[in-house]
Every structure is written in C-alpha cells, then in structure tokens.
Design a protein around this motif. Structure first.
Motif, PDB file in Angstrom:
ATOM      1  N   VAL A 159     -33.589  -5.943 -32.225  1.00  0.00           N
ATOM      2  CA  VAL A 159     -34.809  -6.569 -31.715  1.00  0.00           C
ATOM      3  C   VAL A 159     -34.874  -8.035 -32.155  1.00  0.00           C
ATOM      4  O   VAL A 159     -35.103  -8.941 -31.341  1.00  0.00           O
ATOM      5  CB  VAL A 159     -36.058  -5.801 -32.195  1.00  0.00           C
ATOM      6  N   LEU A 160     -34.652  -8.284 -33.437  1.00  0.00           N
ATOM      7  CA  LEU A 160     -34.730  -9.654 -33.944  1.00  0.00           C
ATOM      8  C   LEU A 160     -33.595 -10.514 -33.408  1.00  0.00           C
ATOM      9  O   LEU A 160     -33.808 -11.687 -33.065  1.00  0.00           O
ATOM     10  CB  LEU A 160     -34.715  -9.644 -35.473  1.00  0.00           C
ATOM     11  N   ILE A 161     -32.391  -9.970 -33.339  1.00  0.00           N
ATOM     12  CA  ILE A 161     -31.269 -10.741 -32.792  1.00  0.00           C
ATOM     13  C   ILE A 161     -31.563 -11.153 -31.354  1.00  0.00           C
ATOM     14  O   ILE A 161     -31.298 -12.292 -30.945  1.00  0.00           O
ATOM     15  CB  ILE A 161     -29.966  -9.927 -32.886  1.00  0.00           C
ATOM     16  N   THR A 162     -32.124 -10.247 -30.583  1.00  0.00           N
ATOM     17  CA  THR A 162     -32.455 -10.566 -29.188  1.00  0.00           C
ATOM     18  C   THR A 162     -33.526 -11.636 -29.103  1.00  0.00           C
ATOM     19  O   THR A 162     -33.428 -12.569 -28.282  1.00  0.00           O
ATOM     20  CB  THR A 162     -32.925  -9.290 -28.461  1.00  0.00           C
ATOM     21  N   VAL A 163     -34.548 -11.539 -29.945  1.00  0.00           N
ATOM     22  CA  VAL A 163     -35.611 -12.549 -29.943  1.00  0.00           C
ATOM     23  C   VAL A 163     -35.057 -13.917 -30.312  1.00  0.00           C
ATOM     24  O   VAL A 163     -35.320 -14.924 -29.630  1.00  0.00           O
ATOM     25  CB  VAL A 163     -36.733 -12.146 -30.914  1.00  0.00           C
ATOM     26  N   PHE A 164     -34.261 -13.983 -31.381  1.00  0.00           N
ATOM     27  CA  PHE A 164     -33.711 -15.268 -31.822  1.00  0.00           C
ATOM     28  C   PHE A 164     -32.752 -15.835 -30.780  1.00  0.00           C
ATOM     29  O   PHE A 164     -32.701 -17.052 -30.564  1.00  0.00           O
ATOM     30  CB  PHE A 164     -32.988 -15.099 -33.159  1.00  0.00           C
ATOM     31  N   ALA A 165     -31.975 -14.972 -30.131  1.00  0.00           N
ATOM     32  CA  ALA A 165     -31.047 -15.433 -29.102  1.00  0.00           C
ATOM     33  C   ALA A 165     -31.797 -15.987 -27.895  1.00  0.00           C
ATOM     34  O   ALA A 165     -31.392 -17.009 -27.310  1.00  0.00           O
ATOM     35  CB  ALA A 165     -30.129 -14.288 -28.676  1.00  0.00           C
ATOM     36  N   THR A 166     -32.879 -15.340 -27.535  1.00  0.00           N
ATOM     37  CA  THR A 166     -33.666 -15.799 -26.390  1.00  0.00           C
ATOM     38  C   THR A 166     -34.255 -17.182 -26.653  1.00  0.00           C
ATOM     39  O   THR A 166     -34.221 -18.078 -25.794  1.00  0.00           O
ATOM     40  CB  THR A 166     -34.795 -14.800 -26.087  1.00  0.00           C
TER      41      THR A 166
END
Length: 506
Positions: A159-166
């Motif tokens: 979840v956090l990796i996806t948020v930071f990547a976005t």
C-alpha cells in the motif's frame, strides 16, 4: 551508515508502555527481541570499508583520470525552459586541466558546497523529526497504525509503496524519501520488521514512480522537451512500466519483511547496536489501552495540513526544491512544537539533537559530490559522455536502445540527477537515435530506466546516501538487499526497450 537514525536518539523523552501492560497477541509474532546480539567469533575475510574510504578512493580515481583522459568540451546553449544544454555538434579539444594536489585536497570541501542544498535538507529533516517526536504525536499515531494493521501487517508494505510511487510518478521528487523514512521507521519496527524494510518502502516506492515517470516533469517532461517530442506522450506504456516496477518492488520487500518477522536474526542489520536501540524503543507495539491525542496535539496536526499542502503545491507547480522544502519543514516544526506545548528552548535542543543524529549522512553527501567536482574541473566529463555515445553508435539497431540504457546507467554514476543527466546526455542521444533507427520516445525511456534505479545504487547519489543515514542502514547492507531487485528491474527495462524498438513506439 553508522550514523544513528533520527528516530533513535533521545529515548529518555519518549513514553513507553506502562508497567505491566502486555503486547497484544496478534502483534507478538515477529516483534524483535530487545536483547543485544550475542558476540560470536569474528569472521575473517574481506569486509567492506567505511563509505568515506570508498568515496575517497573514487575521488582519487577521478583525479587520476584527469591526467589520463584528453580534455574536451561541448558548448553550452539555452534549452527548454531556459535550461543550459550541450550543443552536440560543438565537441572539441580544449587545454588540459589535470587535478593538482590542492585541487584534490579541496575537492571534498567544494563537494560539500556544491551539495549544500541536500546537506542542509538532511539536517532539517533530522532536526524537525526529533522535535515532532518530542511532542508525543508520533507515539499516538503509531498506536493507531499498529491497531489498524495488526492483523494484516504485510499489507501495509505494498500500500505504501504504491502511494509513494504514485506521488513520485506525478511530481518526480525522489527526495521525498527523506521525509518518509523517519515517519516509517517507528511504525515498521513496531510491526516486527527492521529499518531496512522502512528504507526499502520509501526508496523503492519513490524510485519506481520516478523511473516510470508517467507525468514526471523532471525526467520524462524535460527529456521529451529536449528530444523534441510531445511532452508526456507515451503515457500508456509508461503506466504499464510503473505497475510492473511497483509489483516487483512490493513482492521483493514483502519477501524480506516476512523473513525478518519470522526470524529477526535473519535481518541484514540485526547485529547493529543502533538497530537494537531502535527496537527497544518501538517494538513494544500498541498497549491494550488505546492512546488518545490531546486537544493541543490534534490542533497541531490540523494546523500542519495547510503547510504540507502548500509544500506539495510548490514542489509540483512552482519549481520548489530542497531549499524551499527545508524552509517549509522548519515552519512545520515550529507550528507542531509550539502548539503541542513545547517551549522554544526545548524545540531548539531537540532540533540540535536531531541534526547530530544525521551528521554522518549529511557529510557523505558532500564527499560523494567530490567525484563529479574533479571530473568537471578536469574537463574530462564531456569526453566521457562522447566516448559512451560513440560506443552506442556501433551497436546493431536491435540492441541500440539497450546500449543507450547501459550508457545512461553508467553515466548516472557521475551525474546522479535526472535533470542534470537529461541536459547533458539527451542532446546527444536524441539525434543519435535517429541515426540508429531508434525512436526518440524510446531514447527518452532508455534515459529514464538508466537514471532512476541507479539513483539508489551508486554511493555518489547524495539524497540516497542521506536516506540511508537517516534510516541507519549502511550502504553495503543496502546493496545486499537491493542488488537482486535492481537486476530484476534492469531485465524488465531491457524487455520494455526491446518491445518499444520492435514495435516502433513513438
């Protein structure tokens, strides 16, 4: 790094669990032991030297190179948005300027000056985080997060990796990892993982987003402007690349985190005393009685939201970078500290303590910059660029795009900056792509793939070394974690480039 993480200092000021309270059963699995690692027999063999030694040797090699490599230069002309770019048709020999003894001795101080923005930003992040910790807000927020993810701890990672990547793929600021890491460490440790996991979530997320650059103005936008193609065109393929990089990064990080949760001794920094200090501070987890924020703490968080909003607006639309971000975080620190009830003297002492905790990482940034300083002053940087371009020009068309990727990856060692690398290499690579029957869109993608992943590989990357220092993870330990993922990302990148070449992607 051997520098203490900003979240590990000042433990006497951080409230711990009340006597007699137990950690919930659903949090006990994977919570690291707090005892120091037993001392065993010392292993003989090669041991990675301190990062200062590594960077000093690289600086020495750069100095020697200025005596061996002929001096050449490209003329600089005005490019997109007033940026200075090289004129690819102006390559010519110039008078040699080999590094002298005084030049070599002053390379590190000059590197610190050149990298002043990153150095100062690192100090501000370390100091500001310590002030916020003193307010007790982090402990309260930590308790809530622990309860929210108590039964699905591993879900937090993707979840956090996806948020930071976005975020990174839209505004293109990998340096935001420096902001994420201090906040992640207490949460990740309390969930039973380690500091490598926290650093990985921030660096892998931001790097995956930055590399794909769906709407990233720093690498995609500038690279396409220099190449003379429509800005942010080709977003479909880049979105697919983003998803692929995020999935691979999440799987690799989850795999490591699961292993650490099952056996803390298997972690890459389990034997680090500073890691054990942080575990003692954060691994108690949530208490059975939920923490509640005071009215002043809630008001501080509410008042901080406009500051964060203005910061995001400035970075995404006004060209703000580290100096402006540092100023906004200083303001944020003062607001949260004063409203939460800390006095000016307490805020000042906490800020100093936080800056001391990231001192080594901040200095490493300047030491790393000394390599590029010597190559630039020795007038051999353009010679290296030209030689790499010539190497690509001899490749068959099917491998030309892959060759460009390799060149960009190598060159990022001396200029670990998306915009900096774009203005130096893309004026050469764009017309070279025409000669090699490679679309300019593919040439830009090769630049992105060569730039992004190596930003968290090379020790010459200033923000990356600062991130490791803030997280308390030594560079060689990070390499053991990251190299397999880097190889996987490189293979994915090569696959995308070959597909782009075969389909004539434009």
């Amino acid at each position: 790094m051997s520098a203490t993480d900003s979240s590990s200092a000042g433990t006497r000021d951080t409230p711990g669990p009340a006597p007699g309270t137990d950690v919930p059963g659903d949090l006990q699995d994977g919570v690291p032991e707090t005892s120091a690692p037993p001392e065993g027999p010392r292993r003989r063999g090669f041991r990675m030297p301190h990062i200062y030694v590594v960077l000093f040797c690289l600086s020495a090699l750069a100095a020697v190179a200025t005596h061996l490599i002929p001096a050449h230069q490209y003329a600089r002309v005005e490019g997109p948005d007033g940026r200075e770019v090289i004129d690819p048709g102006s390559y010519s020999a110039v008078a040699a300027s080999p590094t002298g003894l005084l030049d070599f001795l002053t390379a590190i101080p000059r590197g610190l000056v050149d990298a002043g923005e990153v150095v100062f930003f690192t100090f501000v992040i370390g100091g500001a985080f310590m002030v916020v910790r003193r307010t007790g807000i982090i402990e309260n927020a930590l308790d809530r997060l622990l309860r929210a993810f108590a039964h699905r701890r591993l879900l937090l990672i993707p979840v956090l990796i996806t948020v930071f990547a976005t975020i990174a793929t839209l505004i293109g600021t990998q340096e935001l990892a420096l902001v994420y890491i201090p906040v992640l460490i207490p949460v990740v440790l309390a969930l039973g993982y380690d500091s490598v996991t926290a650093v990985a979530i921030a660096l892998i997320g931001t790097t995956a987003g930055f590399t794909a650059g769906v709407l990233n103005p720093i690498n995609t936008g500038l690279g396409q402007q220099i190449a003379g193609i429509e800005t942010f065109s080709g977003a479909g393929l880049r979105t697919l690349l983003l998803v692929t990089l995020v999935v691979l990064g999440s799987l690799w990080t989850v795999r490591y985190a699961r292993r650490v949760a099952a056996d803390p001794a298997s972690g890459l920094i389990h034997d680090d005393p500073e890691e054990h200090q942080k575990r003692r501070l954060y691994s108690a987890g949530a208490t059975r009685t939920a923490r509640r924020m005071s009215g002043r703490q809630r008001l501080a968080l509410v008042l901080s939201l406009p500051v964060l909003g203005v910061t995001v607006w400035g970075v995404s639309s006004q060209g703000w970078f580290m100096i402006e971000m540092a100023g906004m975080f200083l303001l944020l620190m003062v607001i949260i500290g004063m409203v939460s009830g800390l006095g000016p003297s307490t805020i000042s002492s906490a800020f100093s303590e936080g800056m001391r905790s990231v001192l080594e990482g901040a200095i490493i940034v300047g030491v790393a910059r000394s390599v590029a300083v010597l190559l630039e002053d020795g007038l051999v940087l353009d010679t290296i660029v030209h030689a790499l371009a010539q190497a690509v020009s001899g490749l068959p068309a099917a491998l030309a795009a892959v060759g460009m990727f390799a060149v960009q990856s190598l060159f990022n060692f001396v200029i670990p900056s998306g915009s900096g690398q774009a203005v130096v290499t893309m004026p050469i690579m764009a017309p070279l792509a025409d000669l090699l029957d490679v679309t300019r869109q593919t040439a830009v993608l090769a630049f992105q793939l060569g730039d992004g992943p190596t930003n968290i590989l090379y020790p010459t990357s200033g923000y990356f070394m600062a991130a490791l220092a803030i997280g308390g993870v030594r560079w060689e330990r990070w390499l053991r974690f990251y190299l397999p993922l880097f190889a996987a990302w490189a293979l994915v990148g090569i696959g995308f480039l070959i597909a782009a070449q075969l389909t004539g992607w434009a």
